[in-house]
Design a protein around this motif. Structure first.
Motif, PDB file in Angstrom:
ATOM      1  N   PHE A  41     -28.009   4.442 -73.612  1.00 50.99           N
ATOM      2  CA  PHE A  41     -26.061   3.816 -74.499  1.00 50.99           C
ATOM      3  C   PHE A  41     -26.059   3.091 -74.681  1.00 50.99           C
ATOM      4  O   PHE A  41     -26.791   2.379 -75.687  1.00 50.99           O
ATOM      5  CB  PHE A  41     -25.519   2.560 -72.576  1.00 50.99           C
ATOM      6  N   PHE A  42     -25.066   3.532 -76.482  1.00 50.71           N
ATOM      7  CA  PHE A  42     -25.120   3.205 -77.824  1.00 50.71           C
ATOM      8  C   PHE A  42     -23.876   3.003 -77.984  1.00 50.71           C
ATOM      9  O   PHE A  42     -22.823   3.708 -77.647  1.00 50.71           O
ATOM     10  CB  PHE A  42     -25.375   4.381 -78.549  1.00 50.71           C
ATOM     11  N   ARG A  43     -23.201   1.872 -78.118  1.00 53.56           N
ATOM     12  CA  ARG A  43     -21.518   1.845 -78.161  1.00 53.56           C
ATOM     13  C   ARG A  43     -22.072   1.286 -80.201  1.00 53.56           C
ATOM     14  O   ARG A  43     -22.496   0.699 -80.526  1.00 53.56           O
ATOM     15  CB  ARG A  43     -21.051  -0.010 -78.229  1.00 53.56           C
ATOM     16  N   ARG A  44     -20.790   2.281 -80.931  1.00 57.34           N
ATOM     17  CA  ARG A  44     -20.950   1.704 -81.903  1.00 57.34           C
ATOM     18  C   ARG A  44     -19.699   0.671 -82.318  1.00 57.34           C
ATOM     19  O   ARG A  44     -18.739   0.530 -81.726  1.00 57.34           O
ATOM     20  CB  ARG A  44     -19.944   2.821 -82.622  1.00 57.34           C
ATOM     21  N   LYS A  45     -20.121  -0.081 -83.612  1.00 56.25           N
ATOM     22  CA  LYS A  45     -19.947  -1.212 -83.793  1.00 56.25           C
ATOM     23  C   LYS A  45     -18.234  -1.436 -84.511  1.00 56.25           C
ATOM     24  O   LYS A  45     -18.345  -0.188 -85.651  1.00 56.25           O
ATOM     25  CB  LYS A  45     -20.411  -2.225 -84.783  1.00 56.25           C
ATOM     26  N   LYS A  46     -17.722  -2.023 -84.093  1.00 59.26           N
ATOM     27  CA  LYS A  46     -16.007  -1.444 -84.502  1.00 59.26           C
ATOM     28  C   LYS A  46     -15.897  -2.584 -85.955  1.00 59.26           C
ATOM     29  O   LYS A  46     -16.968  -2.926 -86.149  1.00 59.26           O
ATOM     30  CB  LYS A  46     -14.742  -2.173 -83.176  1.00 59.26           C
ATOM     31  N   VAL A  47     -15.388  -1.377 -86.688  1.00 62.13           N
ATOM     32  CA  VAL A  47     -15.128  -2.298 -88.559  1.00 62.13           C
ATOM     33  C   VAL A  47     -13.723  -2.458 -88.673  1.00 62.13           C
ATOM     34  O   VAL A  47     -12.546  -1.086 -88.217  1.00 62.13           O
ATOM     35  CB  VAL A  47     -15.773  -1.408 -89.477  1.00 62.13           C
ATOM     36  N   CYS A  48     -13.238  -2.833 -89.246  1.00 66.79           N
ATOM     37  CA  CYS A  48     -11.614  -3.529 -89.529  1.00 66.79           C
ATOM     38  C   CYS A  48     -11.381  -1.762 -90.715  1.00 66.79           C
ATOM     39  O   CYS A  48     -11.857  -2.280 -91.538  1.00 66.79           O
ATOM     40  CB  CYS A  48     -11.470  -4.347 -90.303  1.00 66.79           C
ATOM     41  N   ILE A  76       1.660  -3.617 -78.453  1.00 65.64           N
ATOM     42  CA  ILE A  76       0.245  -4.379 -79.665  1.00 65.64           C
ATOM     43  C   ILE A  76      -1.204  -3.961 -79.044  1.00 65.64           C
ATOM     44  O   ILE A  76      -1.114  -4.790 -78.110  1.00 65.64           O
ATOM     45  CB  ILE A  76       0.572  -5.334 -80.087  1.00 65.64           C
ATOM     46  N   VAL A  77      -1.701  -2.842 -79.806  1.00 63.23           N
ATOM     47  CA  VAL A  77      -3.058  -3.271 -79.289  1.00 63.23           C
ATOM     48  C   VAL A  77      -3.979  -4.185 -79.276  1.00 63.23           C
ATOM     49  O   VAL A  77      -3.828  -4.132 -80.680  1.00 63.23           O
ATOM     50  CB  VAL A  77      -3.477  -1.149 -78.962  1.00 63.23           C
ATOM     51  N   PRO A  78      -4.679  -4.899 -78.908  1.00 61.27           N
ATOM     52  CA  PRO A  78      -5.493  -5.782 -78.700  1.00 61.27           C
ATOM     53  C   PRO A  78      -6.658  -5.323 -79.912  1.00 61.27           C
ATOM     54  O   PRO A  78      -6.966  -4.739 -79.602  1.00 61.27           O
ATOM     55  CB  PRO A  78      -5.820  -6.383 -77.800  1.00 61.27           C
ATOM     56  N   ARG A  79      -6.813  -6.437 -80.577  1.00 65.56           N
ATOM     57  CA  ARG A  79      -7.856  -6.434 -81.734  1.00 65.56           C
ATOM     58  C   ARG A  79      -9.073  -6.061 -80.987  1.00 65.56           C
ATOM     59  O   ARG A  79     -10.475  -4.999 -82.026  1.00 65.56           O
ATOM     60  CB  ARG A  79      -8.613  -7.037 -82.665  1.00 65.56           C
ATOM     61  N   ARG A  80     -10.098  -6.049 -79.450  1.00 67.76           N
ATOM     62  CA  ARG A  80     -10.976  -5.682 -79.042  1.00 67.76           C
ATOM     63  C   ARG A  80     -11.044  -4.159 -78.958  1.00 67.76           C
ATOM     64  O   ARG A  80     -12.105  -4.115 -78.709  1.00 67.76           O
ATOM     65  CB  ARG A  80     -11.058  -7.157 -77.934  1.00 67.76           C
ATOM     66  N   LEU A  81     -10.265  -4.295 -78.484  1.00 70.17           N
ATOM     67  CA  LEU A  81      -9.632  -2.806 -78.942  1.00 70.17           C
ATOM     68  C   LEU A  81      -9.625  -1.416 -80.306  1.00 70.17           C
ATOM     69  O   LEU A  81     -10.215  -0.620 -80.247  1.00 70.17           O
ATOM     70  CB  LEU A  81      -8.452  -2.209 -77.854  1.00 70.17           C
ATOM     71  N   THR A  82      -9.291  -1.981 -80.973  1.00 71.66           N
ATOM     72  CA  THR A  82      -8.978  -1.021 -82.480  1.00 71.66           C
ATOM     73  C   THR A  82      -9.772  -1.856 -82.722  1.00 71.66           C
ATOM     74  O   THR A  82     -10.325  -1.151 -84.175  1.00 71.66           O
ATOM     75  CB  THR A  82      -7.224  -1.138 -82.898  1.00 71.66           C
ATOM     76  N   GLY A  83     -10.719  -2.749 -83.324  1.00 74.66           N
ATOM     77  CA  GLY A  83     -11.486  -3.413 -84.340  1.00 74.66           C
ATOM     78  C   GLY A  83     -10.763  -3.762 -85.752  1.00 74.66           C
ATOM     79  O   GLY A  83     -12.343  -4.649 -86.260  1.00 74.66           O
ATOM     80  N   CYS A  85      -9.851  -6.736 -87.638  1.00 70.88           N
ATOM     81  CA  CYS A  85     -10.548  -8.187 -87.666  1.00 70.88           C
ATOM     82  C   CYS A  85      -9.284  -9.066 -87.430  1.00 70.88           C
ATOM     83  O   CYS A  85      -8.141  -8.847 -87.443  1.00 70.88           O
ATOM     84  CB  CYS A  85     -11.548  -8.862 -89.309  1.00 70.88           C
ATOM     85  N   THR A  86      -9.158 -10.465 -87.683  1.00 68.62           N
ATOM     86  CA  THR A  86      -8.838 -11.551 -86.979  1.00 68.62           C
ATOM     87  C   THR A  86      -7.291 -11.204 -87.740  1.00 68.62           C
ATOM     88  O   THR A  86      -5.943 -11.678 -87.749  1.00 68.62           O
ATOM     89  CB  THR A  86      -9.090 -12.862 -86.938  1.00 68.62           C
ATOM     90  N   THR A  87      -7.623 -11.349 -89.897  1.00 64.35           N
ATOM     91  CA  THR A  87      -6.643 -11.625 -90.436  1.00 64.35           C
ATOM     92  C   THR A  87      -6.136 -10.781 -90.124  1.00 64.35           C
ATOM     93  O   THR A  87      -4.413 -10.628 -90.758  1.00 64.35           O
ATOM     94  CB  THR A  87      -7.168 -11.779 -91.331  1.00 64.35           C
ATOM     95  N   HIS A  88      -6.060  -9.209 -90.605  1.00 64.04           N
ATOM     96  CA  HIS A  88      -6.041  -8.485 -90.434  1.00 64.04           C
ATOM     97  C   HIS A  88      -4.836  -8.288 -89.314  1.00 64.04           C
ATOM     98  O   HIS A  88      -3.428  -7.459 -89.029  1.00 64.04           O
ATOM     99  CB  HIS A  88      -6.636  -6.983 -91.048  1.00 64.04           C
ATOM    100  N   GLN A  89      -5.337  -8.361 -88.089  1.00 58.57           N
ATOM    101  CA  GLN A  89      -4.513  -8.038 -86.752  1.00 58.57           C
ATOM    102  C   GLN A  89      -3.281  -9.288 -86.666  1.00 58.57           C
ATOM    103  O   GLN A  89      -1.773  -8.697 -86.312  1.00 58.57           O
ATOM    104  CB  GLN A  89      -5.723  -8.578 -85.803  1.00 58.57           C
ATOM    105  N   ARG A  90      -3.284 -10.250 -87.329  1.00 60.25           N
ATOM    106  CA  ARG A  90      -2.125 -11.082 -87.507  1.00 60.25           C
ATOM    107  C   ARG A  90      -1.120 -10.743 -88.061  1.00 60.25           C
ATOM    108  O   ARG A  90      -0.048 -10.193 -88.075  1.00 60.25           O
ATOM    109  CB  ARG A  90      -2.528 -12.557 -87.944  1.00 60.25           C
ATOM    110  N   ARG A  91      -1.355 -10.394 -89.572  1.00 60.87           N
ATOM    111  CA  ARG A  91      -0.584  -9.245 -90.130  1.00 60.87           C
ATOM    112  C   ARG A  91      -0.210  -8.388 -89.965  1.00 60.87           C
ATOM    113  O   ARG A  91       1.212  -7.752 -89.785  1.00 60.87           O
ATOM    114  CB  ARG A  91      -1.450  -9.053 -91.610  1.00 60.87           C
ATOM    115  N   LEU A  92      -0.663  -7.558 -88.930  1.00 62.78           N
ATOM    116  CA  LEU A  92      -0.314  -6.031 -88.867  1.00 62.78           C
ATOM    117  C   LEU A  92       0.506  -6.463 -87.129  1.00 62.78           C
ATOM    118  O   LEU A  92       1.736  -5.993 -87.386  1.00 62.78           O
ATOM    119  CB  LEU A  92      -1.727  -5.101 -87.709  1.00 62.78           C
TER     120      LEU A  92
END
Length: 111
Positions: A41-48, A76-83, A85-92
């Motif tokens: 099982f390989f999970r790709r790291k999510k990037v902003c 609004i889709v949470p950042r744990r699903l979209t990848g 980052c925190t600052t951009h999630q707030r702006r988004l």
């Protein structure tokens, strides 16, 4: 011969110490994660997305961009699903709410 059988029986039984025994192969069989011939099982790291494209300000008028971060039901889709980052999630989130207030995006999906 009976002595050999009785002397081996305690060794073959379950471990008596308090530590849990390591898991053995389940229905999939032994051989590591995913089974003997299975994939690892390989999970790709999510990037902003905004950090990689170096977008600082998220425009509330860009509906196509914002719709990618809104679910079918209008949430609004949470950042744990979209990848994102925190600052951009707030702006988004702020941009999505502004777009909703001026009716560019719906608050909820239609039934």
């Amino acid at each position: 011969m009976a002595d050999e059988i009785t002397s081996r029986a305690p060794e073959a039984s379950a471990p008596t110490s308090g530590a849990p025994s390591p898991r053995t192969g389940g229905p999939r069989g032994a051989g590591g994660p995913g089974g003997p011939g299975g994939r690892k099982f390989f999970r790709r790291k999510k990037v902003c997305k905004f950090c990689t494209e170096k977008i600082d300000a998220i425009p509330y008028r860009d509906v196509r961009l914002l719709q990618g971060f809104v679910a079918e039901r209008g949430k609004i889709v949470p950042r744990r699903l979209t990848g994102v980052c925190t600052t951009h999630q707030r702006r988004l989130t702020r941009a999505i709410k502004q777009a909703r207030n001026i009716a560019l995006l719906p608050f909820a999906a239609r039934y």
